[in-house]
Motif scaffolding. Sequence first.
Motif, PDB file in Angstrom:
ATOM      1  N   ARG A  37       0.805  -1.226   0.000  1.00  0.00           N
ATOM      2  CA  ARG A  37       0.000   0.000   0.000  1.00  0.00           C
ATOM      3  C   ARG A  37       0.840   1.280   0.000  1.00  0.00           C
ATOM      4  O   ARG A  37       0.549   2.234  -0.718  1.00  0.00           O
ATOM      5  CB  ARG A  37      -0.925  -0.023   1.209  1.00  0.00           C
ATOM      6  N   TYR A  38       1.872   1.323   0.819  1.00  0.00           N
ATOM      7  CA  TYR A  38       2.683   2.541   0.947  1.00  0.00           C
ATOM      8  C   TYR A  38       4.055   2.422   0.290  1.00  0.00           C
ATOM      9  O   TYR A  38       4.925   3.259   0.504  1.00  0.00           O
ATOM     10  CB  TYR A  38       2.872   2.892   2.424  1.00  0.00           C
ATOM     11  N   ILE A  39       4.266   1.388  -0.514  1.00  0.00           N
ATOM     12  CA  ILE A  39       5.553   1.181  -1.171  1.00  0.00           C
ATOM     13  C   ILE A  39       5.474   1.729  -2.591  1.00  0.00           C
ATOM     14  O   ILE A  39       4.581   1.349  -3.363  1.00  0.00           O
ATOM     15  CB  ILE A  39       5.927  -0.325  -1.215  1.00  0.00           C
ATOM     16  N   GLY A  40       6.400   2.599  -2.943  1.00  0.00           N
ATOM     17  CA  GLY A  40       6.402   3.174  -4.294  1.00  0.00           C
ATOM     18  C   GLY A  40       5.077   3.829  -4.611  1.00  0.00           C
ATOM     19  O   GLY A  40       4.581   4.652  -3.850  1.00  0.00           O
ATOM     20  N   ASP A  41       4.477   3.431  -5.741  1.00  0.00           N
ATOM     21  CA  ASP A  41       3.187   3.995  -6.124  1.00  0.00           C
ATOM     22  C   ASP A  41       2.023   3.146  -5.615  1.00  0.00           C
ATOM     23  O   ASP A  41       0.874   3.380  -5.968  1.00  0.00           O
ATOM     24  CB  ASP A  41       3.098   4.170  -7.639  1.00  0.00           C
ATOM     25  N   GLY A  42       2.333   2.131  -4.795  1.00  0.00           N
ATOM     26  CA  GLY A  42       1.300   1.299  -4.200  1.00  0.00           C
ATOM     27  C   GLY A  42       0.933   0.070  -5.008  1.00  0.00           C
ATOM     28  O   GLY A  42       0.106  -0.730  -4.571  1.00  0.00           O
ATOM     29  N   SER A  43       1.544  -0.105  -6.176  1.00  0.00           N
ATOM     30  CA  SER A  43       1.194  -1.269  -6.993  1.00  0.00           C
ATOM     31  C   SER A  43       1.899  -2.519  -6.463  1.00  0.00           C
ATOM     32  O   SER A  43       2.967  -2.444  -5.860  1.00  0.00           O
ATOM     33  CB  SER A  43       1.556  -1.031  -8.459  1.00  0.00           C
ATOM     34  N   THR A  44       1.258  -3.672  -6.694  1.00  0.00           N
ATOM     35  CA  THR A  44       1.822  -4.935  -6.250  1.00  0.00           C
ATOM     36  C   THR A  44       2.856  -5.429  -7.253  1.00  0.00           C
ATOM     37  O   THR A  44       2.892  -4.987  -8.399  1.00  0.00           O
ATOM     38  CB  THR A  44       0.719  -6.002  -6.083  1.00  0.00           C
ATOM     39  N   GLY A  45       3.680  -6.357  -6.804  1.00  0.00           N
ATOM     40  CA  GLY A  45       4.735  -6.895  -7.653  1.00  0.00           C
ATOM     41  C   GLY A  45       4.349  -8.236  -8.256  1.00  0.00           C
ATOM     42  O   GLY A  45       3.473  -8.930  -7.746  1.00  0.00           O
ATOM     43  N   THR A  46       5.026  -8.581  -9.327  1.00  0.00           N
ATOM     44  CA  THR A  46       4.858  -9.887  -9.946  1.00  0.00           C
ATOM     45  C   THR A  46       6.006 -10.779  -9.488  1.00  0.00           C
ATOM     46  O   THR A  46       7.030 -10.298  -8.995  1.00  0.00           O
ATOM     47  CB  THR A  46       4.899  -9.789 -11.468  1.00  0.00           C
ATOM     48  N   ARG A  47       5.865 -12.060  -9.683  1.00  0.00           N
ATOM     49  CA  ARG A  47       6.923 -13.004  -9.334  1.00  0.00           C
ATOM     50  C   ARG A  47       8.209 -12.669 -10.094  1.00  0.00           C
ATOM     51  O   ARG A  47       9.301 -12.739  -9.540  1.00  0.00           O
ATOM     52  CB  ARG A  47       6.473 -14.433  -9.616  1.00  0.00           C
ATOM     53  N   GLU A  48       8.084 -12.295 -11.351  1.00  0.00           N
ATOM     54  CA  GLU A  48       9.255 -11.975 -12.167  1.00  0.00           C
ATOM     55  C   GLU A  48       9.984 -10.741 -11.624  1.00  0.00           C
ATOM     56  O   GLU A  48      11.203 -10.718 -11.545  1.00  0.00           O
ATOM     57  CB  GLU A  48       8.851 -11.749 -13.635  1.00  0.00           C
ATOM     58  N   ARG A  49       9.217  -9.710 -11.266  1.00  0.00           N
ATOM     59  CA  ARG A  49       9.840  -8.507 -10.697  1.00  0.00           C
ATOM     60  C   ARG A  49      10.497  -8.804  -9.357  1.00  0.00           C
ATOM     61  O   ARG A  49      11.573  -8.292  -9.045  1.00  0.00           O
ATOM     62  CB  ARG A  49       8.807  -7.389 -10.546  1.00  0.00           C
ATOM     63  N   THR A  50       9.839  -9.638  -8.558  1.00  0.00           N
ATOM     64  CA  THR A  50      10.413 -10.011  -7.268  1.00  0.00           C
ATOM     65  C   THR A  50      11.705 -10.790  -7.460  1.00  0.00           C
ATOM     66  O   THR A  50      12.685 -10.559  -6.753  1.00  0.00           O
ATOM     67  CB  THR A  50       9.396 -10.819  -6.439  1.00  0.00           C
ATOM     68  N   ALA A  53      14.396  -8.376  -8.384  1.00  0.00           N
ATOM     69  CA  ALA A  53      14.775  -7.587  -7.207  1.00  0.00           C
ATOM     70  C   ALA A  53      15.632  -8.410  -6.258  1.00  0.00           C
ATOM     71  O   ALA A  53      16.602  -7.905  -5.684  1.00  0.00           O
ATOM     72  CB  ALA A  53      13.526  -7.071  -6.497  1.00  0.00           C
ATOM     73  N   LEU A  54      15.296  -9.689  -6.097  1.00  0.00           N
ATOM     74  CA  LEU A  54      16.081 -10.560  -5.224  1.00  0.00           C
ATOM     75  C   LEU A  54      17.516 -10.671  -5.734  1.00  0.00           C
ATOM     76  O   LEU A  54      18.469 -10.627  -4.947  1.00  0.00           O
ATOM     77  CB  LEU A  54      15.426 -11.936  -5.127  1.00  0.00           C
ATOM     78  N   GLY A  55      17.681 -10.758  -7.028  1.00  0.00           N
ATOM     79  CA  GLY A  55      19.028 -10.790  -7.603  1.00  0.00           C
ATOM     80  C   GLY A  55      19.801  -9.512  -7.294  1.00  0.00           C
ATOM     81  O   GLY A  55      20.983  -9.556  -6.937  1.00  0.00           O
ATOM     82  N   ARG A  56      19.131  -8.365  -7.397  1.00  0.00           N
ATOM     83  CA  ARG A  56      19.796  -7.087  -7.096  1.00  0.00           C
ATOM     84  C   ARG A  56      20.143  -6.979  -5.611  1.00  0.00           C
ATOM     85  O   ARG A  56      21.202  -6.468  -5.245  1.00  0.00           O
ATOM     86  CB  ARG A  56      18.903  -5.911  -7.517  1.00  0.00           C
ATOM     87  N   VAL A  57      19.249  -7.469  -4.759  1.00  0.00           N
ATOM     88  CA  VAL A  57      19.488  -7.432  -3.314  1.00  0.00           C
ATOM     89  C   VAL A  57      20.720  -8.261  -2.963  1.00  0.00           C
ATOM     90  O   VAL A  57      21.579  -7.834  -2.179  1.00  0.00           O
ATOM     91  CB  VAL A  57      18.237  -7.935  -2.547  1.00  0.00           C
ATOM     92  N   ARG A  58      20.823  -9.429  -3.559  1.00  0.00           N
ATOM     93  CA  ARG A  58      21.977 -10.291  -3.287  1.00  0.00           C
ATOM     94  C   ARG A  58      23.268  -9.654  -3.798  1.00  0.00           C
ATOM     95  O   ARG A  58      24.310  -9.719  -3.139  1.00  0.00           O
ATOM     96  CB  ARG A  58      21.750 -11.667  -3.901  1.00  0.00           C
ATOM     97  N   ALA A  59      23.220  -9.013  -4.941  1.00  0.00           N
ATOM     98  CA  ALA A  59      24.413  -8.367  -5.504  1.00  0.00           C
ATOM     99  C   ALA A  59      24.852  -7.160  -4.678  1.00  0.00           C
ATOM    100  O   ALA A  59      26.047  -6.846  -4.618  1.00  0.00           O
ATOM    101  CB  ALA A  59      24.141  -7.945  -6.951  1.00  0.00           C
TER     102      ALA A  59
END
Length: 195
Positions: A37-50, A53-59
């Motif tokens: 709800r309060y993250i970014g523009d409030g839109s939900t993420g897809t499995r692909e986007r997640t 993002a997980l790859g970027r977090v690990r890097a």
Amino acid sequence: MTPRHPERRTERLRLRQWSEADLDALAEMDADPDVMRYIGDGSTGTRERTAAALGRVRAAWDERGHGLFAAEETATGELVGWVGLAVPAFLPEVMPAVEIGWRLRRRSWGRGYATEAAREVLAFAFGEAESESGSEAEADTRLERVVSICHVDNHASLRIMTKLGMTYDRTTRVPAHGQPVRVMALTREEYHSSA
């Protein structure tokens, strides 16, 4: 310097590095409209986007020596969300900066996990030895200042920031989507003087 991938522990949580096995729980969390709800523009993420993002977090751990910890409930081994440090490039006016943030699965809300984990992450950020598990200190993290950013209507996150000893820095808007946010801050000196 060899990149480090630390682990920290609190009374109820293990703050650890990420594995591919975390993707399902993380994708479930990012697809929950209440969580987002309060993250970014409030839109939900897809499995692909997640997954991306997980790859970027690990890097990020290899690039910066800090990042987002997977927060796991010690008693059950269940992933409750994440808590950690990131560069808030989405808000250029505060740069250069490091942000402390958190996101928990809805079923983990209201248990004090975010505050508990964030306190340990601040100790990591400001170079304090870990007290719970006795593992080696990450003493050269030693940031001088951290910020935390939340949507102005996200009162739960603001309460956590206040509990952490953070003070008001500014209210502004995120350029990419125009959402109003509050920026709170804490210096290493303020952290140590309140400890």
